[in-house]
Structure formats: structure tokens, C-alpha cells
Motif scaffolding. Sequence first.
Motif, PDB file in Angstrom:
ATOM      1  N   LEU A 122       1.571  67.098-110.158  1.00  0.00           N
ATOM      2  CA  LEU A 122       1.150  66.571-108.853  1.00  0.00           C
ATOM      3  C   LEU A 122       0.131  67.508-108.219  1.00  0.00           C
ATOM      4  O   LEU A 122       0.256  68.742-108.337  1.00  0.00           O
ATOM      5  CB  LEU A 122       2.366  66.449-107.913  1.00  0.00           C
ATOM      6  CG  LEU A 122       3.571  65.670-108.435  1.00  0.00           C
ATOM      7  CD1 LEU A 122       4.712  65.735-107.426  1.00  0.00           C
ATOM      8  CD2 LEU A 122       3.201  64.219-108.745  1.00  0.00           C
ATOM      9  N   ALA A 123      -0.884  66.946-107.561  1.00  0.00           N
ATOM     10  CA  ALA A 123      -1.874  67.780-106.864  1.00  0.00           C
ATOM     11  C   ALA A 123      -1.228  68.423-105.631  1.00  0.00           C
ATOM     12  O   ALA A 123      -1.322  69.633-105.423  1.00  0.00           O
ATOM     13  CB  ALA A 123      -3.076  66.932-106.458  1.00  0.00           C
ATOM     14  N   PRO A 138       2.122  72.223-104.131  1.00  0.00           N
ATOM     15  CA  PRO A 138       1.962  72.592-102.725  1.00  0.00           C
ATOM     16  C   PRO A 138       2.401  71.413-101.844  1.00  0.00           C
ATOM     17  O   PRO A 138       2.096  70.261-102.152  1.00  0.00           O
ATOM     18  CB  PRO A 138       0.454  72.843-102.587  1.00  0.00           C
ATOM     19  CG  PRO A 138      -0.033  73.085-103.982  1.00  0.00           C
ATOM     20  CD  PRO A 138       0.844  72.263-104.875  1.00  0.00           C
ATOM     21  N   ALA A 139       3.114  71.726-100.775  1.00  0.00           N
ATOM     22  CA  ALA A 139       3.622  70.658 -99.905  1.00  0.00           C
ATOM     23  C   ALA A 139       3.339  70.999 -98.445  1.00  0.00           C
ATOM     24  O   ALA A 139       3.349  72.171 -98.064  1.00  0.00           O
ATOM     25  CB  ALA A 139       5.123  70.468-100.119  1.00  0.00           C
ATOM     26  N   ALA A 140       3.062  69.963 -97.660  1.00  0.00           N
ATOM     27  CA  ALA A 140       2.855  70.142 -96.225  1.00  0.00           C
ATOM     28  C   ALA A 140       3.480  68.969 -95.487  1.00  0.00           C
ATOM     29  O   ALA A 140       3.784  67.928 -96.091  1.00  0.00           O
ATOM     30  CB  ALA A 140       1.365  70.246 -95.900  1.00  0.00           C
ATOM     31  N   MET A 141       3.672  69.141 -94.188  1.00  0.00           N
ATOM     32  CA  MET A 141       4.271  68.072 -93.382  1.00  0.00           C
ATOM     33  C   MET A 141       3.576  67.934 -92.036  1.00  0.00           C
ATOM     34  O   MET A 141       3.223  68.924 -91.405  1.00  0.00           O
ATOM     35  CB  MET A 141       5.764  68.349 -93.116  1.00  0.00           C
ATOM     36  CG  MET A 141       6.655  68.196 -94.320  1.00  0.00           C
ATOM     37  SD  MET A 141       8.406  68.242 -93.814  1.00  0.00           S
ATOM     38  CE  MET A 141       8.571  66.608 -93.057  1.00  0.00           C
ATOM     39  N   LEU A 142       3.453  66.685 -91.620  1.00  0.00           N
ATOM     40  CA  LEU A 142       2.927  66.374 -90.287  1.00  0.00           C
ATOM     41  C   LEU A 142       4.067  65.803 -89.442  1.00  0.00           C
ATOM     42  O   LEU A 142       4.676  64.791 -89.812  1.00  0.00           O
ATOM     43  CB  LEU A 142       1.805  65.331 -90.404  1.00  0.00           C
ATOM     44  CG  LEU A 142       1.085  64.971 -89.098  1.00  0.00           C
ATOM     45  CD1 LEU A 142       0.166  66.117 -88.668  1.00  0.00           C
ATOM     46  CD2 LEU A 142       0.272  63.673 -89.285  1.00  0.00           C
ATOM     47  N   PRO A 157      -1.897  63.298-108.962  1.00  0.00           N
ATOM     48  CA  PRO A 157      -2.157  62.601-107.709  1.00  0.00           C
ATOM     49  C   PRO A 157      -1.807  63.426-106.470  1.00  0.00           C
ATOM     50  O   PRO A 157      -1.009  64.360-106.537  1.00  0.00           O
ATOM     51  CB  PRO A 157      -1.223  61.397-107.785  1.00  0.00           C
ATOM     52  CG  PRO A 157      -0.050  61.914-108.551  1.00  0.00           C
ATOM     53  CD  PRO A 157      -0.612  62.885-109.570  1.00  0.00           C
ATOM     54  N   LEU A 158      -2.417  63.037-105.350  1.00  0.00           N
ATOM     55  CA  LEU A 158      -1.950  63.461-104.041  1.00  0.00           C
ATOM     56  C   LEU A 158      -0.784  62.520-103.702  1.00  0.00           C
ATOM     57  O   LEU A 158      -0.940  61.291-103.726  1.00  0.00           O
ATOM     58  CB  LEU A 158      -3.088  63.294-103.032  1.00  0.00           C
ATOM     59  CG  LEU A 158      -2.918  63.805-101.604  1.00  0.00           C
ATOM     60  CD1 LEU A 158      -4.272  63.756-100.895  1.00  0.00           C
ATOM     61  CD2 LEU A 158      -1.906  63.049-100.780  1.00  0.00           C
ATOM     62  N   VAL A 159       0.355  63.080-103.383  1.00  0.00           N
ATOM     63  CA  VAL A 159       1.545  62.261-103.113  1.00  0.00           C
ATOM     64  C   VAL A 159       1.807  62.214-101.610  1.00  0.00           C
ATOM     65  O   VAL A 159       1.836  63.258-100.944  1.00  0.00           O
ATOM     66  CB  VAL A 159       2.782  62.826-103.844  1.00  0.00           C
ATOM     67  CG1 VAL A 159       4.001  61.964-103.563  1.00  0.00           C
ATOM     68  CG2 VAL A 159       2.516  62.917-105.338  1.00  0.00           C
ATOM     69  N   LEU A 160       1.972  61.005-101.105  1.00  0.00           N
ATOM     70  CA  LEU A 160       2.364  60.801 -99.712  1.00  0.00           C
ATOM     71  C   LEU A 160       3.715  60.092 -99.717  1.00  0.00           C
ATOM     72  O   LEU A 160       3.913  59.149-100.490  1.00  0.00           O
ATOM     73  CB  LEU A 160       1.351  59.910 -98.984  1.00  0.00           C
ATOM     74  CG  LEU A 160      -0.090  60.411 -98.868  1.00  0.00           C
ATOM     75  CD1 LEU A 160      -0.980  59.284 -98.336  1.00  0.00           C
ATOM     76  CD2 LEU A 160      -0.166  61.625 -97.947  1.00  0.00           C
ATOM     77  N   GLY A 161       4.621  60.495 -98.860  1.00  0.00           N
ATOM     78  CA  GLY A 161       5.892  59.768 -98.872  1.00  0.00           C
ATOM     79  C   GLY A 161       6.903  60.308 -97.892  1.00  0.00           C
ATOM     80  O   GLY A 161       6.634  61.233 -97.118  1.00  0.00           O
ATOM     81  N   GLU A 191      -0.360  58.680-104.923  1.00  0.00           N
ATOM     82  CA  GLU A 191       0.954  58.119-105.220  1.00  0.00           C
ATOM     83  C   GLU A 191       1.722  58.086-103.895  1.00  0.00           C
ATOM     84  O   GLU A 191       1.779  59.092-103.178  1.00  0.00           O
ATOM     85  CB  GLU A 191       1.677  58.970-106.266  1.00  0.00           C
ATOM     86  CG  GLU A 191       2.852  58.265-106.902  1.00  0.00           C
ATOM     87  CD  GLU A 191       3.089  58.695-108.356  1.00  0.00           C
ATOM     88  OE1 GLU A 191       2.346  58.228-109.247  1.00  0.00           O
ATOM     89  OE2 GLU A 191       4.005  59.495-108.589  1.00  0.00           O
ATOM     90  N   VAL A 192       2.266  56.915-103.569  1.00  0.00           N
ATOM     91  CA  VAL A 192       3.090  56.783-102.361  1.00  0.00           C
ATOM     92  C   VAL A 192       4.536  56.616-102.818  1.00  0.00           C
ATOM     93  O   VAL A 192       4.833  55.774-103.657  1.00  0.00           O
ATOM     94  CB  VAL A 192       2.662  55.558-101.527  1.00  0.00           C
ATOM     95  CG1 VAL A 192       3.602  55.375-100.339  1.00  0.00           C
ATOM     96  CG2 VAL A 192       1.225  55.722-101.047  1.00  0.00           C
ATOM     97  N   VAL A 193       5.435  57.457-102.274  1.00  0.00           N
ATOM     98  CA  VAL A 193       6.827  57.412-102.715  1.00  0.00           C
ATOM     99  C   VAL A 193       7.771  57.161-101.542  1.00  0.00           C
ATOM    100  O   VAL A 193       7.638  57.786-100.487  1.00  0.00           O
ATOM    101  CB  VAL A 193       7.251  58.730-103.404  1.00  0.00           C
ATOM    102  CG1 VAL A 193       8.603  58.543-104.100  1.00  0.00           C
ATOM    103  CG2 VAL A 193       6.213  59.177-104.403  1.00  0.00           C
TER     104      VAL A 193
END
Lengths: 411, 411
Positions: free
Chosen positions: A175-176, A359-363, A71-75, A112-114
Motif C-alpha cells: 500500500l502507498a 504510512p497512515a494519517a487521519m483527518l 494504492p492510496l487507501v481511504l477508508g 482503494e476505498v475500504v
Amino acid sequence: MRGTAADVLARADALGAISEEDGRLTRRLATPALARAGDLVSGWMEDAGLVVRRDAIGNVIGRTGDADVPPLVLGSHLDTVPDAGRYDGALGVLLAIAVVDRLAAPPPIPLEVVAFADEEGVRFGVPYLGSAAYSGRFEPEWLDLVDADGITLRVAIERAGADPALLLEVLEPGLACYVEAHIEQGPVLEREGLPVGVVSAIAGQTRAALTIIGRPGHAGISPMSGRHDALAAASELVLAVERFARESEGLVATVGSLTVSPGASNVIPGEAHLSLDVRHADDGALGQAVAGLRHTATRIATARSVELDWSILRATPAVELAPELRLRLASAVLAEGHEARSLASGAGHDAVILSGVCPAAMLFVRCAGGVSHDPRESVAEADVAVALDVLERFVVGEGRTGPAPTGSSRL
Amino acid sequence: MRGTAADVLARADALGAISEEDGRLTRRLATPALARAGDLVSGWMEDAGLVVRRDAIGNVIGRTGDADVPPLVLGSHLDTVPDAGRYDGALGVLLAIAVVDRLAAPPPIPLEVVAFADEEGVRFGVPYLGSAAYSGRFEPEWLDLVDADGITLRVAIERAGADPALLLEVLEPGLACYVEAHIEQGPVLEREGLPVGVVSAIAGQTRAALTIIGRPGHAGISPMSGRHDALAAASELVLAVERFARESEGLVATVGSLTVSPGASNVIPGEAHLSLDVRHADDGALGQAVAGLRHTATRIATARSVELDWSILRATPAVELAPELRLRLASAVLAEGHEARSLASGAGHDAVILSGVCPAAMLFVRCAGGVSHDPRESVAEADVAVALDVLERFVVGEGRTGPAPTGSSRL
């Protein structure tokens, strides 16, 4: 209305009212307040159509889409510092849920939302316990960490109704990628008039616990000359830390906690316990600073004939976020009509841990005055709306197989 | 056997086992531990033939003899500092009871033995609450003092089952005199090879509560230059207090307690609360020192742009003990075959308060290494035996109407 910036802010208000303490917001790991906040978030996730589970450390995880596809994980995180604001952590969780609320069709890729149970590390002194547990990076010895009341993490988890042994069985998840929205906690976006920014890197951070053991004695009897006052030694160390950091470009160093024992007004302090938090965007400079501070502390202890115990609780190297993912996030910012400002983060984030497994990114979202870890934390509804648009566009874009859009950015 | 030094030491061991905490001795005002200690002492007083009452603050008072005649009062305190020794306070109470145990006949003059409920002032920051209540010197505003858990003295007394209003109705008692035995808490008697000494005066003492209010912030974000770190300001103050006292002959000054808020490792301290204890045998020098320290604290706060609140909790002037009574006590020491060494006390004692309502004197007992406010506090059985002989001789002598004996002494 679900999925709007106004709804995100209303939910942040509702979450902000759930605290361990009356009159101020404090939500630490494995407390009833954190569990109640998790219940609220869990309900919102279900309303958004997510299938919700909770793991042993208390992370709340909502999932949709094919279970076999990474999944693409947002959290972000649900825990707070003492006397916190309503947005540090909570905003990222609520934006993630609102993005799912907005998706007209089933999401283009599994999501996936965490909501992580511990990022601040306030209760046990070690940060990122939530994301470490989620990422299969939980270390067994952490179960023996002790809080200020002498309760171990193992017992705290058991009291919260979970089985600590399960934490050791989590494998690294497939995780994607991971994308986290968070208030900036700094002045850059406000200064430049931008609603959001894309994070380039997260500063490295070392946390240490220092104990100074002197000799207690009667405040009225003991001559000044023969004293071994643990607080006086600790005070010298606090000022040395401040001076050292002031003189070192790009370094911040903080003694945030200090307790004195026995702590009576008429007894010379016999023991002092200090926390030390040192950060720098460059790992070499951070390592040198920590070594220098340790040397200084030893010198102070020797000069005062007190004992010094110095133990590193956590050393997190600086983390560069995934370049390709940052580019796609920046493209979404551009497509929404905003400059895609790239900026580094002085604060640590769950993305530090997640970047170890995908891979991780932040806004970053602009916050008033750069203020955080304070009840005066504030974000503008218009900026939250931009963040929502950007995240939605990013998520929908991730479902496409075409090349990432390009555009002028300062990444 | 009752009335022996061995029995006094055995009772000190039994009392020393009654604590608020496991593994170390802490007995503060209006706690269940102090009440249990009071029960034990009350039983011993009754065994000695005293009629026992307990007042609203928890003082245990045993009386014998004609109720209309002003009594000779013997006593000391039952409360302790955190992680205390077994003799500071308790020894004086136990010696007083043992003297009554020894008296073959009814005492020659009415006796009152008092175990004060608060001398150290640990729980509410104000010392001598027990002897002030006994002496009719309890101030109404003290009921609003607050402990570290936010409990007022009024509520603490109510929870202990007493009526705080009664404290305000106590009139100044008619007392013949007050004599207190206490461990020296200093090195003089040990250095000179003497079992006991007669106290000439008690140093003046000022206790203040200081609050520094800075600005909290995120430890990873806030640049060093813009910080208003309350702990850094407090640390500067702690070192300034130490330096000031080191440079001032006869002055001792101690910051024994320091708490930091919010107290998280990754948050810049927004508030610091400090105790300040300053003592000098000369009132003028003490006043100058307190004024000088206040000036220094203000200067530090101004330089760092933090707020400073400075409030004096108690200013006790130096007290000379009653010359005539000291002479009679010294005569008893001489008659027992020991040199009657006169020495000043740096520590405060209940005799400070009692000297406001009757002639007061004190007998110091040698203690090992001058150590006090520490579990290593220790007294020799032989010295306790001398103190018992001296006190018994003094009490019996007080019953006579003849002139006080004379003899060479260094009073």
C-alpha cells in the motif's frame, strides 16, 4: 447529487437505518445487518466506478487504477457499538466514496476505498478484526473467539457465507499510504471553532476480560458474614478502576460490560464477568496503569476469598501517525483556508493497524458536543464539505510528484 | 418401589434432568421444561390414584376424596432458580405424592397434592405466582410483568397454551390446611444432628427493582471527571447494600442480578438494572432496613448526578405458621422418635401465600451443608424416610377427630 456533503449525510442516514435491532443502531461483525450495510456501500462504490470485492471477514473493498501499483487507501469501518450514532466509522467510508465520485478524471494514483467489517470489537471483544484481516495481520487463534451467544468467530464467518481459512492466507498488502477521516469524538475542534483537524497520534489501549468466581447461595439463608459474593467483589473492582483512573493524569479506564451468574434476584452471585478498557497516550504510563489495576484486582479477590481470572485480550501501543503524510494532509487543510490543528486521538482507529503496513494519517471532523457512541452523534454539513474538499485536494496532490506543499501549521 | 425414600430420590433425579438448559438445571415459569416436569409429576399423581388437573398458570393439582369437603393440601413448587439443585421445591412435591402412594386405605380426609408452577419468581421478578394463582390471590397487573426477553406473563401463559383470563376468576379455595415439606437450606438441623424440623415462622422479604440511568459515552474519549457511569453508581450501591446488611443484626440483603446497557467494553455504561432482596424475621426491622437502603441509594445517585428508579416488586411480611398445626406436626415427629426442633425460615416458601387462606405448617428436611440454589444440594435417603413417616403419620392423624396428641417439644 453524488460527491456533495448533502449526499454524504443522506447516505449516513440510509446506513444508520440498517441495524440488528429495531429502534436503535447496532451493527456488529458478521451479522445480517452488517452484510446489508455492506451491500449498500458496495453499490455506492460501483456507482463511483470502483471495482468491488468483499473479503472473508466482510470488509468491502473498492479499487480503481493500475492493479500493480500500490494504492492510496481511504477508508474507515462499518460496524458500530450497540445503540450507536450514524457517523462513527460510516462518515469516513462515505467521504472516501464521495471523493472518488468527485474526481473528474481517473484518479492520479490508484485508489482503494475500504469499509472495514470490525473496528469496535463489540461482538468478540477484540477490536480491529477488519483492518487486521485486510492488513495480513489476522491471528489464527482469533477464530476461536466466542461471542455472548457462544458462537465462535469461525462459525460466525461460515454462517455469513465465507471461508474463515482464507483469513489466514492474506499477505501483507503493498500500500502507498492510508488516510482515514473520522468524527473527532472529542471537544477540541468544537471548542476552537475548527471544522477539521489532523491527528498526531492514537492513544495506546489495553483490553482485558476479568472473571470473578465466588460461591452462589440462597439470598435468604446465607448469613452476610460467610458470603463470597462475586458481584460484591466485582463492584469493588469497578470502583477501584474508577478511582485509579481519576488519580492518574491522562489515563482513562472503563468497565463497560458486566454480567452476573446465575443472575437471579434471590441467589447470591457466583460469577461475574467484566470487561476492562484502559488507555493512555504514553505506553509506559499505560503499562504501569494496567499492572497497578491487576495488583488491585488481585488484592480485592484475595481479601474476599474469590477467584480472579485476568486475561489481556489486546494490548495496542500508542501509535504516532506518519509525520510526512500528516504534513501533506495539513497542507491540504491550509490550502482550503483553515487552520491545520494537530490533535491526539483518545479513541482507537483502524489507522492503528494500517500504520503497521504503510504510512497512515487521519483527518478528524468536528462533531457536536464531542458526543459519540450515542444516537445523538451529529456533524454539520458545512464541516463535511470542508473534509471533502481537503480529502479531494490531498488525493489529487498525491498524484503529483513534486514536493509536498509547506505552510504554517501546528503539526 | 413406590412410596419409599429411594423412589422419592430416584424421582428427584428424573425431575432434575428436565431443564431449559443443557448441563444445568433451570426451570422457570411457563417454559417447555416446566411443562415437561409437570407432565412427569402428573403421571406420578395419577399412579397414586389422584385425579389431576392443571390450572392456567401451570400448577399441577392432584385430588382424591369427597370434592365437597375442604382438603388437606400437601405440596411445594416445581420451578427452580438458574443452575439449581434437585430438591428445593421438588422434594416437597415428591414427598406429598409418596405419602399418597403409601396410604393403604383411601385417605382419612380428602387430600390435594399441588406442584406450584412458580415460587422462585426468577422469570418475572415476582415470587409465589403459582401459589397466589392457586389461592385466588393473583393480581391482574401481574399479567403485564415482563421477562428478560420482553415477553409479558400474559403472552408467556398464552404461548404455554393456557388462558390468562382464567387466573383472575379463581376464588379463594376452601382448604382445611396446608403442609409443605422442604429442604432446610440452612445449617441448623445438620448442626444438631436432626433429620427434620418444624418451621415456626418465615422471614419477611422485600424485593425491589432498581434502575440507574447515567450517560453513555466513548470509553477512550470521555475524561474521568465528566462521566456519569451507571455501573460505577450501581457498584457503589451493591457495596452499600452489603455493608448495611453486615452491620444490621438478622438482616440479609442481596443484589443477585445486575445488567448493564449498552454493555460494550468500549462504551461507558449508560444504564444499570439491579435486583434487591432484603429479609428479616421482624417486620419493623425489615421496613427500617428497606427505608435505609433507599435513602442510601438516593444519596449515591444524587452525588453522581445519575437518575434512580426504585420500585418495590413485592413486600411480604414475616409469617408465623399456624400454632395448632405446628403442634400436630411436631407430635408426628415425636411419635416417630425424633426431637421436634422448631426453627425459623430465612427463605420464603409457598406456605407464605397459603397461610393467607388456611392454617399452614412446614416440615424442614436436613440438607448437606445447608447448601441450596446450587447443583450440590443434597439430602440423605434416611432423612427422606423420616420425613415420609412423619408426613404419613400426620395425614392419618388428621383423619381422626380426637384431640391432637401432646408431648414435650420446643415449639
